[in-house]
Design a protein around this motif. Structure first.
Motif: not given
Length: 222
Positions: A85, A87, A93, A98, A181-182
């Motif tokens: 992802n 991170n 981002n 993800s 993405q999260n």
């Protein structure tokens, strides 16, 4: 005069509605990419990350190796989730996606959980999985379940409790893409019985129709 006032009010209402709709949705990226970094130097804060200076961006910012390697399944649920992802892959981002690899030992499971910010699409690479999700109270808490073999695909809607269980005799592997993405993850048993501080056992005893001592035992396990 009354007609003009009415037209003016109608325009105001339309503008207010347009503004509310605009505020209610996530902003679209206004650049090709925003490689996330953990330092504010020469960057702007977007979606929880500072953007790397575009002039310093390279192909490596959009690359992540390692999903060919099995995760460590030596744990209570006999499974492992390896996440890619924003991170650990900065180029994700602001892109809203993800990826995960999930490894399961025989009888291993990805226990009932939810992703509060993402739908999930899963494909089986190896083995046989029993998968499913439960609809909301509004839809009668219906269980949708399926046995998946190699190459089969299943979708889990955003926010709904779902699971995967390896019913085969060999280790299983699956890959899943998520629409965030999260995505976040809430593992039901860990969250309910392993909260910090613990939820009052009498609350959980009433909710699950259990003896409070059984609840305390479950809380000790988590």
């Amino acid at each position: 005069m009354a007609m003009k006032s009415l037209s003016f009010l109608a325009v105001l209402c339309l503008l207010a509605l347009t503004l509310s709709l605009t505020i209610a949705s996530d902003p679209s990226p206004l650049q090709d990419f925003c490689v996330g970094v953990n330092t504010p130097a020469d960057g702007v804060f977007v979606n929880g990350k500072f953007c790397k200076d575009p002039r310093a961006v390279s192909a490596n910012d959009f690359f992540s190796p390692g999903l060919n390697r099995p995760g460590n399944t030596n744990n209570a649920v006999k499974s492992s989730v390896t996440t890619v992802n924003a991170n650990n892959l900065g180029g994700l981002n602001t892109l809203g996606i993800s990826l995960v690899r999930i490894d399961y030992e025989p009888n291993g499971q990805n226990p009932p959980h939810t992703h509060p910010r993402a739908s999930e699409i899963l494909v089986v690479q190896q083995g046989t999985l029993l998968v499913g999700f439960v609809s909301s109270n509004q839809d009668g808490n219906r269980l949708f379940t399926k046995t998946l073999n190699v190459g089969d695909v299943f979708v889990f809607p955003e926010g709904l409790i779902h699971f995967q269980f390896n019913i085969g005799r060999i280790p299983a592997v699956a890959f899943a893409a998520l629409s965030s993405q999260n995505a976040g993850v809430i593992t039901i048993a860990n969250t309910v019985f392993g909260s910090n501080p613990p939820i009052d056992p009498n609350v959980l005893a009433g909710a699950f129709q259990l003896d409070p001592n059984v609840v305390r035992d479950l809380q000790n396990k988590f």
